[in-house]
Each structure stands twice: as C-alpha cells, then as structure tokens.
Write an enzyme that holds these catalytic residues in place. Structure first.
Site, PDB file in Angstrom:
ATOM      1  N   TYR A 263      50.994  68.487  32.702  1.00  0.00           N
ATOM      2  CA  TYR A 263      50.456  68.222  31.376  1.00  0.00           C
ATOM      3  C   TYR A 263      50.783  66.793  30.937  1.00  0.00           C
ATOM      4  O   TYR A 263      49.912  66.043  30.516  1.00  0.00           O
ATOM      5  CB  TYR A 263      51.051  69.235  30.387  1.00  0.00           C
ATOM      6  CG  TYR A 263      50.644  69.008  28.962  1.00  0.00           C
ATOM      7  CD1 TYR A 263      49.340  69.308  28.561  1.00  0.00           C
ATOM      8  CD2 TYR A 263      51.522  68.483  28.036  1.00  0.00           C
ATOM      9  CE1 TYR A 263      48.952  69.086  27.255  1.00  0.00           C
ATOM     10  CE2 TYR A 263      51.140  68.264  26.734  1.00  0.00           C
ATOM     11  CZ  TYR A 263      49.851  68.566  26.345  1.00  0.00           C
ATOM     12  OH  TYR A 263      49.462  68.345  25.057  1.00  0.00           O
TER      13      TYR A 263
ATOM     14  N   GLU B  47      11.143   9.673  45.504  1.00  0.00           N
ATOM     15  CA  GLU B  47      10.749  10.121  44.164  1.00  0.00           C
ATOM     16  C   GLU B  47       9.539   9.333  43.658  1.00  0.00           C
ATOM     17  O   GLU B  47       8.642   9.896  43.023  1.00  0.00           O
ATOM     18  CB  GLU B  47      11.910  10.004  43.179  1.00  0.00           C
ATOM     19  CG  GLU B  47      13.102  10.904  43.490  1.00  0.00           C
ATOM     20  CD  GLU B  47      12.747  12.371  43.632  1.00  0.00           C
ATOM     21  OE1 GLU B  47      11.780  12.846  42.992  1.00  0.00           O
ATOM     22  OE2 GLU B  47      13.418  13.062  44.431  1.00  0.00           O
TER      23      GLU B  47
HETATM   24 ZN    ZN Z   1      11.056  15.644  46.917  1.00  0.00          ZN
END
Ligand code: ZN
Ligand code: ADP
Ligand code: MG
Length: 604
Positions: free
Chosen positions: A128, A427
């Site tokens: 218990y 880029e």
């Molecule tokens: Zn690229």
C-alpha cells in the site's frame, strides 16, 4: 526509487523486531516458574499433591499443596481431558486437583496466530505504501488507462484565445462560427430537427493555425476544452490507447457542453491494416475505440470533437464518413492579404518603427505560414533587442526573413578569395538569368554572404501568390536553377560542388513535369502515385503503374528538360557576358545587392 529501498529496509527491521518480541513473549511465562514434565504432574495428581490446575492453552499452571508453582506443557493436539484418559487417572483424584480452563484462550490464540498473520499484514502495508508513493512521485504506472487530456476551463480568462487572434482564414472561421452557435444554443437547431455535427476535421499544412483555431472555438463558445494529441493515446501496451479514449470521452460527457480536441489525429487515425511492419494492433484498437465513441454519443450530448491533421490522405475512411468527422475545414497557406493580417495580429505587442510596412513584408513572404510569420516577427524583435534598439525597423524584419528562410548569416565564415569569386559568379549567373527569362523585378536580392549551408543566395520570389505554374514558367525556373552551374563552367571551365543543391532541385522539378503534370512529350498522363514516397504504408513497395520501358522514357524526358534548361542558361550567359561581369564586380565589392540596385543594371 530511494524511498522504496528505504521502505523495504524499514519493513525488514520491523519484521525482525516483532519476531524477536514474539519469541520473548512466548518464552517469558515459561522461564519464571519451575517447569515440569507431564509424568511428574501425573504422579503428583496420583499422590494428591496438586491443589489447582489452571489450563491456559497448552500450558498447565500447577499449584501444589505446599503452594509452590510449576508449569507443565501438554501436547497442543491433546486436551486435558484426553490426557486424563490416556494416563488412566482416577477422576476423583483429578477433581481434587481442581482443573480449570482459564478464559484467556483468546489471548493465547492471538499469540498463536500472530506470527503467521503479522508478516502478511506488514506485506499488505508495504504494498500500500509503495503504491501510494509511486502515484505521489507522479509516475503514471498505476493510471495507464486514464487519458492525459488537458482540460482548459471555460472561465480561463488569462490565455483565452478568440477568433480575433486568428487572422485570415475567413471561410474556415465562418464554418466554425456555426459550431460555436451549436455549443451555445443547441436547442435552436434541434427544435428544427437539425442534427448537430459531432466531428469537425481541420485540415491544413503545419503552421496554418489549426490548433489555434480549435482553441479559438472553445474561447468563443465559452465551454471547457479538452486538448489531447493523437500520439498521447499510444503506449507500449495494447489496449491502453482504447482505455484512454474511453476515459477521455467519459470525462468530456460529464462536462458537456464541451469540445474535445484531438490534435494530429493521423497518429492514431491511419488507415487500418496499413503501415510498415504489418498492422499495429494498438493503433487500430485505439482508432476503433474513437469510432465507437463517436457513434456512441448522441448528437444532443453536446460534445463536439474537433480533430486536426496535415495528412488527410492517410486517414482511415471510416473516420470520414458522415456521422463522424463529416465537417471538414480546410486551412490553406495564407494569401498576401492574410499574411498582412497575421503580421498585424502578431505585431500588436511589438513596437514598430514608422518605416515598417507590413504589406511589403507580406509581399516578401509568399509560402510563409502563420507560424512562420509569427516566428519571423519574433526573430526581428530578438534581433532588435540584441542591437539595443527600442523599435523594430523594416530592415530588421527583412533581415529576419532571410534568417528564417536560409538560416543565420555566417559572416565569420571566411572563404578564400578564390571561393568568393566562384560564389559571386555563381549567384550573378542565377540573378542574370532570372532577370532575363522571367519578368523584370523578379530578383529581390543577391548575396555572397554565407547563410546556413548556402555559400550565397539569390532571392527571386514571386511578388504575388500563385496557385498554378505554367509550363513556360517551369522552363524558366529550370534555366535559373542551372544558372550557377552554367556560369561556373563558362567562366572557369570547371564546376564546383556548390551547384549540387541547384541540380537536385532542377532534376526534381523536371521529373515532376513529366510524371505529375503531363508537360513532356509522353503526353497528358501521370506516372506513379505522388504519395508513394511519403506513405509507404499503403503498400510495402511503391506501386508503379508503368512498365520498364516507360520508366526509361521518363528518364529520357527528364534529361531533355534539364539539358534544354542548360542550353537556355548558357545562351543568356553568353549574350550578356558584360552584364554578368558588372554584377560580379559589384557583388565582390558590396557582398549584397538589393532589388533597386540590381534593377539599375538594366535601365529600361
Ligand atoms: Zn546556386
Ligand atoms: P498548426 O496546428 O496548424 O500546425 P498552430 O495553430 O499551432 O499551427 O499555429 C502555430 C502558431 O502560428 C500559432 O500559435 C500562431 O501564433 C501562429 N498562427 C498560425 N496561423 C495563424 C493565423 N491565421 N493567425 C494568427 N496567428 C497564426
Ligand atoms: Mg497543431
């Protein structure tokens, strides 16, 4: 775990102490008076030396004529009268000894059975205590079956979300307003014989505000809101999920009218009998239980179940049939106006500088979901705070767009002059082709500052929302993607690994043009299933509805698209070589070119 160990130690100490005490108790009465054997007693009775015999359980307390006392032990199985019979004692002599059964037999009994019972009692006590402790320690071992739904009370004013907090998604809000009315005054509808829907399914990509909208419904209707995620039903043990579902609905019915919100329902609601590794019993049982519960409660129970998913295609058809999640509300990624509104909602508590135009931000963020936009403004606020400024400016927000999309700037990422040059040409190539083949103004930014995993980047997002893409647009996109690769090859006679991402994206687009959109020479037909790759569950192997020969033809068409794009890109670079060099010069000098500056390269 420590308290349990402590308990066990305490338990054993108690057992030992009690055991020792008991043995002492048993021994005590024997030790004091003189003990004698049964034979002695018999002869003493025969000699009429005994004045009184007190029978206490197994021991006979003898008082002799000279008032001395002794104790005789008898066999537990034999009563005193049997002893008398066995030893053939003269009853008259026995009567003179005044045998008397003492009333403390109960005490003797207790002493007799205590050693057997006590350990059990202690054991029960231990169990218990341990169970109490396990619950107290917040371990859920003892309450597996109860649902973990979090309940938000109706009067939870602090975090109350209403429709005002949800921007855009007008149609979805209209649909859900109906639900709110049902919850507020269902009699109005049931009086007319209308059935109130039991389930609403919110469908939309991640971050479009499904969870938010469900909370808003609860906030508007002022009813309790049970929030549980589909995956929370699933545990290692079969049957737990089903029991949690039962528990959840039982709780919900008690606090009706209310809303039960099951987020990410695809975690449990997948088509049954599907999935790698065979069927998943647990998931199926859980799903079955949800179906049973949906059927089980009456429309008038006033419990409305809202579920959300971003994969409606994998849901079990049984969930979608009328009478269950028959209402479906679709949430699309926000349009430009919606984005504007969402930005307004989320910028309310943020001090914005006078130059901020949320409209411009909305233009710059096609494809962003509500969650992305909220994240964007948060990033902008953090950025501003880190620079010790008090107001968020337009530039702060613009800078955050790129951060959210591509990852943080890596200014410290030092690259050699050689690599910088390669990146600049790469880029510039993308930007030049984008400007030439698509409409002017399509390039918003070119940069050779490394971000996330990209060495540089060119932003060329559409300025308005597009729901369709035409074949010509795809072809232009392909050429732009090839731009970096082509330029590197054209200028340096060599290509670098920097083009990998571009190429894989280009190949992907080209393949989809052939297999999904019927844009190739193979004609108006689709090949394969678009959900094969993601949902291997339906069949173990991706189903191919075409022959080997067709597969070869598809590869051929993809090849044609990519090489055509390559040629188109090369042509632009060759004819505009001078412009390319100009852009590269400026890039190397300033590292970043904004939209207006870029436009100056191409005077009208
Ligand atoms: Zn690229
Ligand atoms: P989902 O559940 O569809 O994945 P959420 O509802 O959890 O998305 O949305 C995540 C966060 O994004 C929200 O907490 C909220 O800040 C923001 N958000 C999403 N959509 C909207 C919207 N339409 N209006 C306002 N905020 C939104
Ligand atoms: Mg969600």
């Amino acid at each position: 775990m420590k308290p349990i160990v402590k308990n066990i130690v305490i338990f054993f100490v108690v057992v030992i102490v009690v055991g020792a005490a008991l043995s002492l108790y048993n021994a005590a009465p024997i030790s004091k008076p003189k003990t004698a054997g049964m034979e002695t007693l018999i002869s003493q009775i025969n000699e009429e030396k005994v004045k009184a015999i007190e029978i206490q359980g197994d021991s006979l307390h003898i008082t002799l004529s000279d008032d001395s006392k002794e104790v005789v032990r008898k066999e537990p199985t034999e009563s005193f009268s049997e002893v008398v019979k066995n030893y053939n004692l003269d009853p008259v002599k026995v009567a003179k000894a005044h045998p008397e059964v003492k009333g403390d037999g109960a005490g003797a009994w207790a002493v007799a059975i205590l050693p057997f019972v006590l350990p059990f009692l202690l054991l029960i006590a231990l169990v218990y205590i341990m169970s109490r402790q396990i619950q107290g320690a917040n371990s859920r071992a003892m309450m597996f079956g109860s649902s973990r739904a979090r309940k938000l009370e109706a009067d939870n004013k602090k975090n109350k979300i209403t429709f005002k907090d949800v921007a855009g998604v007008k149609e979805s809000k209209e649909e859900l307003k109906e639900i709110v009315e049902f919850l507020k005054d269902h009699k109005k509808f049931t009086d007319l014989g209308a059935k109130i829907p039991k389930g609403v399914l919110l469908v939309g990509p991640p971050g479009t505000g499904k969870t938010l909208l469900a909370k808003a419904v609860a906030g508007e209707a002022d009813v309790p809101f049970f929030h549980v995620s589909g995956s929370e039903f699933i545990e290692m043990f079969v049957g737990v999920g089903a029991s949690r579902v039962r528990d959840l609905f039982a709780r919900a019915k008690k606090s009706a009218p209310c809303i039960v919100f099951i987020d990410e329902i695809d975690a449990v609601g997948r088509q049954r009998g599907a999935g790698l590794g065979g069927s998943n019993d647990e998931r199926e049982q859980t799903l079955n239980q949800i179906l049973v519960e949906l059927d089980g409660f009456e429309p008038n129970d006033n419990v409305i179940v809202i579920a959300a998913t971003n994969r409606p295609d994998v849901l079990d058809p049984a969930l979608l049939r009328p009478g269950r999640f028959d209402r479906r509300v679709y949430l699309d990624p926000p349009s430009i106006n919606d984005r504007d509104e969402i930005l307004q909602v989320h910028s309310q508590k943020k001090p914005l500088a006078a130059d901020v135009s949320l409209r411009r931000i909305a233009e710059r963020t096609p494809g962003f979901t509500g969650a992305d936009l909220s994240n964007l403004l948060n990033e902008a606020a953090i950025w501003t705070a880190r620079h010790d400024r008090k107001e968020i400016t337009q530039d702060d927000i613009l800078a955050s767009i790129e951060k959210v999309m591509l990852g943080p700037e890596r200014k410290s990422h030092i690259i050699s002059d050689e690599e910088k040059k390669v990146t600049a040409y790469h880029e510039a190539g993308h930007a030049l082709i984008s400007h030439t083949l698509k409409k002017a103004g399509s390039v918003q930014k070119v940069s050779i500052i490394s971000r996330g995993r990209a060495a540089g980047y060119t932003l060329n997002m559409p300025t308005e929302d597009k729901y369709f893409t035409r074949k010509n647009e795809f072809l232009a996109d392909l050429a732009v993607m090839m731009g970096g690769y082509v330029t590197e090859e054209f200028i340096f006679g060599d290509v670098s690994t920097g083009a990998h991402n571009d190429l894989s994206k280009a190949t992907d687009v080209a393949r989809r043009m052939v297999t999904d959109y019927g844009m190739s020479a193979l004609g108006p037909q689709t090949f394969g299933h678009d959900d094969d790759a993601v949902f291997l569950g339906r069949d173990m192997v991706a189903r191919r509805n075409y022959s080997e020969k067709t597969a070869e033809q598809i590869d051929e068409q993809v090849h044609i698209f990519t090489t055509d794009a390559y040629k188109a890109a090369k042509e632009v670079i060759t004819t505009h070589r001078a412009k390319l060099e100009e852009i590269v010069q400026l890039l190397l000098e300033k590292e970043t070119i904004e939209q207006e500056e870029f436009a100056r390269f191409f005077p009208a």
